[in-house]
Design an enzyme around this catalytic site. Sequence first.
Site, PDB file in Angstrom:
ATOM      1  N   GLU A 163       0.782  -1.242   0.000  1.00 20.19           N
ATOM      2  CA  GLU A 163       0.000   0.000   0.000  1.00 20.19           C
ATOM      3  C   GLU A 163       0.815   1.294   0.000  1.00 20.19           C
ATOM      4  O   GLU A 163       0.793   2.054   0.991  1.00 20.19           O
ATOM      5  CB  GLU A 163      -0.958   0.010   1.200  1.00 20.19           C
ATOM      6  CG  GLU A 163      -1.923  -1.150   1.206  1.00 20.19           C
ATOM      7  CD  GLU A 163      -3.051  -1.000   2.221  1.00 20.19           C
ATOM      8  OE1 GLU A 163      -2.985  -0.104   3.069  1.00 20.19           O
ATOM      9  OE2 GLU A 163      -4.000  -1.787   2.159  1.00 20.19           O
ATOM     10  N   GLU A 358      -5.183  -8.656   0.919  1.00 21.93           N
ATOM     11  CA  GLU A 358      -5.837  -8.371   2.204  1.00 21.93           C
ATOM     12  C   GLU A 358      -7.321  -8.161   1.963  1.00 21.93           C
ATOM     13  O   GLU A 358      -7.709  -7.533   0.975  1.00 21.93           O
ATOM     14  CB  GLU A 358      -5.309  -7.068   2.841  1.00 21.93           C
ATOM     15  CG  GLU A 358      -3.951  -7.167   3.453  1.00 21.93           C
ATOM     16  CD  GLU A 358      -3.465  -5.850   4.056  1.00 21.93           C
ATOM     17  OE1 GLU A 358      -4.299  -4.998   4.433  1.00 21.93           O
ATOM     18  OE2 GLU A 358      -2.239  -5.676   4.125  1.00 21.93           O
TER      19      GLU A 358
HETATM   20  C1  FCB Z   1      -4.461  -2.062   5.500  1.00 24.65           C
HETATM   21  C2  FCB Z   1      -3.062  -2.336   5.995  1.00 24.65           C
HETATM   22  C3  FCB Z   1      -2.987  -3.398   7.056  1.00 24.65           C
HETATM   23  C4  FCB Z   1      -4.138  -3.296   8.038  1.00 24.65           C
HETATM   24  C5  FCB Z   1      -5.446  -3.196   7.322  1.00 24.65           C
HETATM   25  C6  FCB Z   1      -6.633  -3.138   8.221  1.00 24.65           C
HETATM   26  O1  FCB Z   1      -4.532  -0.787   4.970  1.00 24.65           O
HETATM   27  O2  FCB Z   1      -2.247  -2.747   4.919  1.00 24.65           O
HETATM   28  O3  FCB Z   1      -1.739  -3.310   7.678  1.00 24.65           O
HETATM   29  O4  FCB Z   1      -3.919  -2.289   8.920  1.00 24.65           O
HETATM   30  O5  FCB Z   1      -5.462  -2.103   6.472  1.00 24.65           O
END
Ligand code: FCB
Length: 453
Positions: A163, A358
């Site tokens: 990110e 994620e």
């Molecule tokens: C993302 C992050 C991760 C976590 C999630 C909830 O933006 O990459 O580390 O904090 O959100």
Amino acid sequence: MGFRDDFVWGAATASYQVEGAAYEDGKGLNIWDVFCKEPGRVYNGDTGDVACDQYHRYKEDVAIMKKLGIKAYRFSVSWARIMPGGTGEINPKGIAYYKNLIHEMVENGIEPYMTLFHWDYPYELYKRGGWMNPDSVQWFADYARVIAENFSDEVKHFFTMNEPQCFIGLGYRTAEHAPGVHAPIRDTFEMAVNVLKAHGAAVKALRQYGAKDIKIGYAPTGTMCYPASDKPEDIEAARKLLFACPDNPEEWTWNVSFWSDPVILGKLPDDLVEKYGRYLPEITKEDLELMHQPLDFYGQNIYNGFEVRAGKDGKPERVDRYTGFPKTAIQWPVTPECLYWGPKFLYERYKLPVYITENGLSCHDWVSVDGKVHDPNRIDFLQTYLRQLKKASEDGVDIRGYFEWSLMDNFEWAKGYFDRFGIVFVDYNTQERIIKDSGYWYAKVIEENGENL
Ligand code: FCB
């Protein structure tokens, strides 16, 4: 039909969020170690000093993954743990920790998916200008070489960065995240260009110094867009808006195309150059070539999206969320459609196999009188999202894997320990782990390869 037979059912964490051991065994400081110490920066003054203590409890955590049938663990390396100054000297104890962790996974049939950089930037490099310093490209490449030489015998899947949207936007503009700097917009572009070059340089180093059979990707994020109806004009509007650069300079980092087009297509998005050309540093043909290294797959973190329709003038417009729209404990909207349309649009544009690196949610979880942690909202969320992902897979999107965020409750950045994202509950007073209902539910999904979702 459904998910591929070899679908990678995973769970994810990141070094600063779970490891703890912030001052042990020769680890150097990172920007989060420093940021958390400043009053008012993090909820309740929480820090990652201890976090989930995975540094000492990794065997227990690997055993939990094995019990749940989790096939792959996406974790990140704390750069300053293996190179305390960020560059130069290597810390053998740091290397040993990750070798032990990786070995433990492999022994237990869990595949390691390693992220090189998930936000915990070495403080020593920050003092030398961090991403503003043109040398930051080489620093990251040198670090990638150390990673390749030490871990690519057992680790076969790598992500360069997590990110960049956040670590630049929240770290250097809104100042909500470490290092907590409110930099001029011009500087954020300067840094962003170095970040993209560092990504490319790291891919080159991993290929040059790593085992030949490694696979490399990238893990950006973005708010997805999904169409308000099946009408072609709404679908086109959603696609357009997903890849558009925001008009508001304060929001410029929140886009997909600036961070992914140079990396995968080898060019800058036209609308970014139009809107933000005046802030851009010089980007040469060689710079773009460096950013544009062949990747094996596309990783994307996806949490939610906007509903989009074609406006009267044909321009994409966001549909307002209705009153009472569902949201998670961290106040993020619940929009399962994003896990169909997001991967679909990304695959059409970038044509690389997709991993959802994620996805998940925070809930107000606690231990019930029966000693268990019941989290029906998480099960419902994951079920509706995964159904959409399955549909995308059935419609021909090449989806290889899914990493639930998160394996366990952990340090949620500026929110500290307030938000619980895990499928495993962590009692931060005792470090006891309790598998939540959603963890057992996920185990069943994995066992059935998503057949009964
Ligand atoms: C993302 C992050 C991760 C976590 C999630 C909830 O933006 O990459 O580390 O904090 O959100």
